[in-house]
Design an enzyme around this catalytic site. Structure first.
Site, PDB file in Angstrom:
ATOM      1  N   GLY A  34     -58.828 -15.658 -19.780  1.00 27.24           N
ATOM      2  CA  GLY A  34     -57.423 -15.359 -20.002  1.00 27.24           C
ATOM      3  C   GLY A  34     -57.136 -13.931 -19.599  1.00 27.24           C
ATOM      4  O   GLY A  34     -57.799 -13.381 -18.717  1.00 27.24           O
ATOM      5  N   CYS A  35     -56.193 -13.319 -20.255  1.00 28.54           N
ATOM      6  CA  CYS A  35     -55.789 -11.952 -19.925  1.00 28.54           C
ATOM      7  C   CYS A  35     -56.993 -11.011 -19.977  1.00 28.54           C
ATOM      8  O   CYS A  35     -57.671 -10.927 -21.003  1.00 28.54           O
ATOM      9  CB  CYS A  35     -54.720 -11.481 -20.907  1.00 28.54           C
ATOM     10  SG  CYS A  35     -54.253  -9.761 -20.687  1.00 28.54           S
ATOM     11  N   PHE A  36     -57.262 -10.323 -18.880  1.00 30.86           N
ATOM     12  CA  PHE A  36     -58.441  -9.460 -18.865  1.00 30.86           C
ATOM     13  C   PHE A  36     -58.321  -8.272 -19.805  1.00 30.86           C
ATOM     14  O   PHE A  36     -59.323  -7.692 -20.189  1.00 30.86           O
ATOM     15  CB  PHE A  36     -58.850  -9.031 -17.462  1.00 30.86           C
ATOM     16  CG  PHE A  36     -57.781  -8.517 -16.542  1.00 30.86           C
ATOM     17  CD1 PHE A  36     -56.740  -7.704 -16.957  1.00 30.86           C
ATOM     18  CD2 PHE A  36     -57.845  -8.838 -15.201  1.00 30.86           C
ATOM     19  CE1 PHE A  36     -55.792  -7.225 -16.077  1.00 30.86           C
ATOM     20  CE2 PHE A  36     -56.895  -8.366 -14.304  1.00 30.86           C
ATOM     21  CZ  PHE A  36     -55.865  -7.550 -14.740  1.00 30.86           C
ATOM     22  N   TRP A  37     -57.100  -7.906 -20.200  1.00 32.00           N
ATOM     23  CA  TRP A  37     -56.970  -6.821 -21.172  1.00 32.00           C
ATOM     24  C   TRP A  37     -57.750  -7.131 -22.445  1.00 32.00           C
ATOM     25  O   TRP A  37     -58.357  -6.253 -23.040  1.00 32.00           O
ATOM     26  CB  TRP A  37     -55.517  -6.601 -21.558  1.00 32.00           C
ATOM     27  CG  TRP A  37     -54.625  -6.019 -20.523  1.00 32.00           C
ATOM     28  CD1 TRP A  37     -54.970  -5.542 -19.288  1.00 32.00           C
ATOM     29  CD2 TRP A  37     -53.220  -5.848 -20.646  1.00 32.00           C
ATOM     30  NE1 TRP A  37     -53.850  -5.094 -18.646  1.00 32.00           N
ATOM     31  CE2 TRP A  37     -52.753  -5.262 -19.451  1.00 32.00           C
ATOM     32  CE3 TRP A  37     -52.300  -6.133 -21.642  1.00 32.00           C
ATOM     33  CZ2 TRP A  37     -51.419  -4.956 -19.226  1.00 32.00           C
ATOM     34  CZ3 TRP A  37     -50.977  -5.823 -21.426  1.00 32.00           C
ATOM     35  CH2 TRP A  37     -50.543  -5.240 -20.228  1.00 32.00           C
TER      36      TRP A  37
END
Length: 181
Positions: A13-16
């Protein structure tokens, strides 16, 4: 530190949200946000989020295998994701947010497949595990403002993570009460 560092690459998902869980472990030298698995060379964030490049948002972890094993890193990966969701992760929807393990060696492939089978057999999830296990492809680092986002913009990171539903899912599905270990 050994002369030979290794790489582990995961899409979740979101790499953050995928940097911090790995970044704080001894033996992890670097966690870089980026894009992999697609067909466009040197894609930008704007291109990847259109879904036309075939890339997934991912993290590439450089680690010292004498300090932290690939098995340990796999064990850190699974509880960060919903491995049953093939449409993205939490609030982030679309192919670029799907989950995958990108193996760099035959040993990594075997270990990833074994960990996926163990998760399937654990009974933790009622739905099938859809996280793909794929050969590592070229990894393109994301733009600088995406790197170490949780450190650079902690308030924005925490607000986005809270809004995503990721932590509620992790708490509901990855606590010890569900574990057969």
């Amino acid at each position: 530190m050994t002369e030979k560092l290794e790489k582990a690459t995961f899409a979740g998902g979101c790499f953050w949200c995928m940097v911090k869980p790995f970044d704080q472990w001894d033996g992890v030298c670097q966690v870089q946000s980026g894009y992999t698995g697609g067909h466009t060379q040197n894609p930008t964030y704007e291109q990847v989020k259109t879904g036309t490049t075939g890339h997934l948002e991912a993290v590439e972890i450089t680690y010292d295998p004498e300090i932290i094993s690939y098995e340990t890193i796999l064990g850190l990966y699974w509880p960060q994701i919903d491995p049953t969701d093939d449409g993205g992760q939490f609030q982030d929807r679309g192919d670029s947010y799907r989950t995958a393990i990108f193996f760099h060696t035959t040993e990594q492939k075997q270990l990833a497949e074994a960990s996926k089978k163990a998760l399937e057999k654990s009974g933790r999830f009622q739905k099938p595990i859809v996280t793909r296990i794929l050969p590592a492809a070229p990894f393109y680092p994301a733009e600088d403002y995406h790197q170490d986002f949780y450190k650079k913009k902690p308030n924005e990171y925490e607000a986005d993570r809270l809004k995503s539903g990721r932590d509620e899912f992790i708490s509901a599905h990855w606590t010890q009460k569900h574990s057969k270990q």
